[in-house]
Design a protein around this motif. Structure first.
Motif, short mmCIF file in Angstrom:
data_model
loop_
_atom_site.label_atom_id
_atom_site.label_comp_id
_atom_site.label_asym_id
_atom_site.label_seq_id
_atom_site.Cartn_x
_atom_site.Cartn_y
_atom_site.Cartn_z
N TYR A 1 -10.76 11.35 -100.27
CA TYR A 1 -10.08 10.73 -101.39
C TYR A 1 -8.70 10.28 -100.94
O TYR A 1 -8.04 10.95 -100.15
CB TYR A 1 -9.90 11.72 -102.56
CG TYR A 1 -11.12 11.88 -103.40
CD1 TYR A 1 -11.42 10.98 -104.42
CD2 TYR A 1 -11.99 12.95 -103.19
CE1 TYR A 1 -12.55 11.13 -105.21
CE2 TYR A 1 -13.12 13.11 -103.97
CZ TYR A 1 -13.39 12.20 -104.98
OH TYR A 1 -14.51 12.36 -105.75
N ARG B 1 -6.97 14.65 -94.89
CA ARG B 1 -7.05 16.03 -95.37
C ARG B 1 -5.68 16.50 -95.82
O ARG B 1 -4.70 16.38 -95.10
CB ARG B 1 -7.56 16.94 -94.25
CG ARG B 1 -7.62 18.41 -94.65
CD ARG B 1 -8.17 19.25 -93.52
NE ARG B 1 -9.54 18.91 -93.23
CZ ARG B 1 -10.59 19.49 -93.83
NH1 ARG B 1 -10.40 20.40 -94.75
NH2 ARG B 1 -11.81 19.13 -93.51
N PHE C 1 -4.70 9.80 -101.46
CA PHE C 1 -3.69 10.52 -102.22
C PHE C 1 -2.32 9.93 -101.95
O PHE C 1 -2.09 9.29 -100.93
CB PHE C 1 -3.69 12.02 -101.91
CG PHE C 1 -3.45 12.38 -100.49
CD1 PHE C 1 -2.17 12.62 -100.01
CD2 PHE C 1 -4.52 12.50 -99.59
CE1 PHE C 1 -1.95 12.98 -98.69
CE2 PHE C 1 -4.30 12.85 -98.27
CZ PHE C 1 -3.01 13.09 -97.82
N TYR D 1 -4.95 8.35 -96.57
CA TYR D 1 -6.23 9.04 -96.63
C TYR D 1 -6.16 10.24 -95.68
O TYR D 1 -5.40 10.25 -94.74
CB TYR D 1 -7.38 8.14 -96.18
CG TYR D 1 -7.78 7.11 -97.19
CD1 TYR D 1 -8.84 7.34 -98.06
CD2 TYR D 1 -7.10 5.90 -97.27
CE1 TYR D 1 -9.22 6.38 -98.98
CE2 TYR D 1 -7.47 4.94 -98.19
CZ TYR D 1 -8.54 5.19 -99.05
OH TYR D 1 -8.90 4.25 -99.96
N THR E 1 -11.43 16.21 -98.56
CA THR E 1 -11.42 14.99 -97.75
C THR E 1 -12.06 13.87 -98.54
O THR E 1 -12.75 14.09 -99.52
CB THR E 1 -12.21 15.17 -96.44
OG1 THR E 1 -13.56 15.51 -96.75
CG2 THR E 1 -11.61 16.26 -95.58
N GLN F 1 -7.52 10.74 -108.81
CA GLN F 1 -8.89 10.86 -108.30
C GLN F 1 -8.97 11.93 -107.22
O GLN F 1 -9.94 12.69 -107.16
CB GLN F 1 -9.37 9.51 -107.76
CG GLN F 1 -10.84 9.52 -107.35
CD GLN F 1 -11.28 8.20 -106.76
OE1 GLN F 1 -10.45 7.34 -106.44
NE2 GLN F 1 -12.57 8.04 -106.58
N TYR F 2 -7.97 11.96 -106.38
CA TYR F 2 -7.95 12.98 -105.32
C TYR F 2 -7.84 14.37 -105.92
O TYR F 2 -8.54 15.30 -105.52
CB TYR F 2 -6.80 12.72 -104.36
CG TYR F 2 -6.75 13.72 -103.22
CD1 TYR F 2 -7.47 13.50 -102.06
CD2 TYR F 2 -6.02 14.90 -103.33
CE1 TYR F 2 -7.47 14.43 -101.03
CE2 TYR F 2 -6.01 15.83 -102.31
CZ TYR F 2 -6.73 15.59 -101.16
OH TYR F 2 -6.73 16.52 -100.15
N ASP G 1 -2.59 11.17 -106.19
CA ASP G 1 -3.56 10.32 -106.85
C ASP G 1 -4.49 11.18 -107.72
O ASP G 1 -5.00 12.21 -107.28
CB ASP G 1 -4.38 9.57 -105.80
CG ASP G 1 -5.41 8.66 -106.43
OD1 ASP G 1 -5.04 7.56 -106.84
OD2 ASP G 1 -6.58 9.09 -106.51
#
Length: 207
Positions: free
Chosen positions: A61, A73, A63, A71, A59, A47-48, A45
Motif C-alpha cells: 500500500y 514496508r 503511504f 511505497y 506491504t 488505504q494503507y 494514507d
C-alpha cells in the motif's frame, strides 16, 4: 456509559451485526471512522492504514509521511506508532461517555476499565466464503481458494494485533461474553435476540 465491542472473523458479518445492533439500541457506532481518524492524525494514507489495521498487511500500500508519497514496508516503530494512535483515539471516544458499539481494534481489551459487553462473531468457512461473494465489489472475480486465502490472511493479522496489544486471546471463547455463530443465518434476524441479550446484560451489570 453502555459499551459494546464486537470482535469478528473476516466474512462472518460482524461489521453488519455491529451496525445493525447499534441502530437498534440507539447507540453510536464506530468502525471505519477510527481508521480515518488514525490516518489523519498520523499523516498516513487511509488505504494503507486500513490494510495495516484491518487486514494485518504491512506491504503493498502507498503511504504518506509529512505529505511525501512512497511505497514499501512501514518500519516496525511506525507500525507501533499507528497502533498507539489507534488506542489513544479509542480511549478518547470512550471518555466522552456516549453509549456506543465499537467493531474490532481489540477495543474490548483497550477499554476493559469500562466493563464493555464483549461479542465475538464467527462462522464456518463455507458461510464466510458465501458472504464474501455476496459483498464483493462489482467486477471482482476470485476463486474460493483465493477468498479462503484472504480470509485466513486477514484473521491472522487481527490475531497478531491482539497478540501485540493483549498477549493473545483473539477468537477464544474465554475472552468474550457472547460468541455468535452466523453460519447460514440472516444478520438482520439475529439482531432482536442479541439486542435483548445486551439489554438484559446491561440491566444486570449497571448499578
Amino acid at each position: 456509559m453502555k459499551l459494546i465491542t464486537v470482535g469478528r472473523e473476516f466474512g462472518s458479518g460482524g461489521r453488519e451485526l455491529g451496525k445493525r445492533l447499534a441502530d437498534t439500541l440507539g447507540f453510536a457506532y464506530y468502525d471505519r471512522e477510527l481508521i480515518s481518524a488514525v490516518a489523519e492524525k498520523s499523516e498516513l494514507d487511509e488505504q494503507y492504514v486500513a490494510g495495516l489495521l484491518e487486514q494485518g498487511r504491512v506491504t503493498g500500500y502507498p503511504f504518506t509521511i509529512r505529505r511525501t508519497f512512497s511505497y514499501g514496508r512501514m518500519p516496525q516503530q511506525n507500525t507501533m506508532k499507528v497502533l498507539i494512535m489507534q488506542e489513544k483515539i479509542i480511549k478518547e471516544l470512550a471518555a466522552v461517555g456516549n453509549n456506543c458499539v465499537i467493531v474490532g481494534r481489540s477495543a474490548d481489551v483497550l477499554l476493559r476499565e469500562y466493563h464493555p459487553l464483549t461479542l465475538f462473531v464467527h462462522a464456518e468457512m463455507k458461510s464466510k466464503v458465501q458472504r464474501c461473494r455476496e459483498r464483493a465489489m462489482e467486477g471482482e472475480r476470485l476463486t474460493d481458494r483465493e477468498i479462503i486465502h484472504r480470509i485466513k490472511q486477514v484473521d491472522a493479522g487481527r490475531a497478531k494485533h491482539r497478540e501485540l496489544i493483549a498477549g493473545g486471546g483473539w477468537g477464544c471463547k474465554e475472552s468474550y461474553h457472547l460468541c455468535i455463530n452466523t453460519s447460514g443465518l440472516s444478520i438482520r434476524q439475529l439482531i432482536p435476540p442479541i439486542a435483548e441479550y445486551a439489554q438484559f446484560w446491561f440491566r444486570r451489570t449497571t448499578p
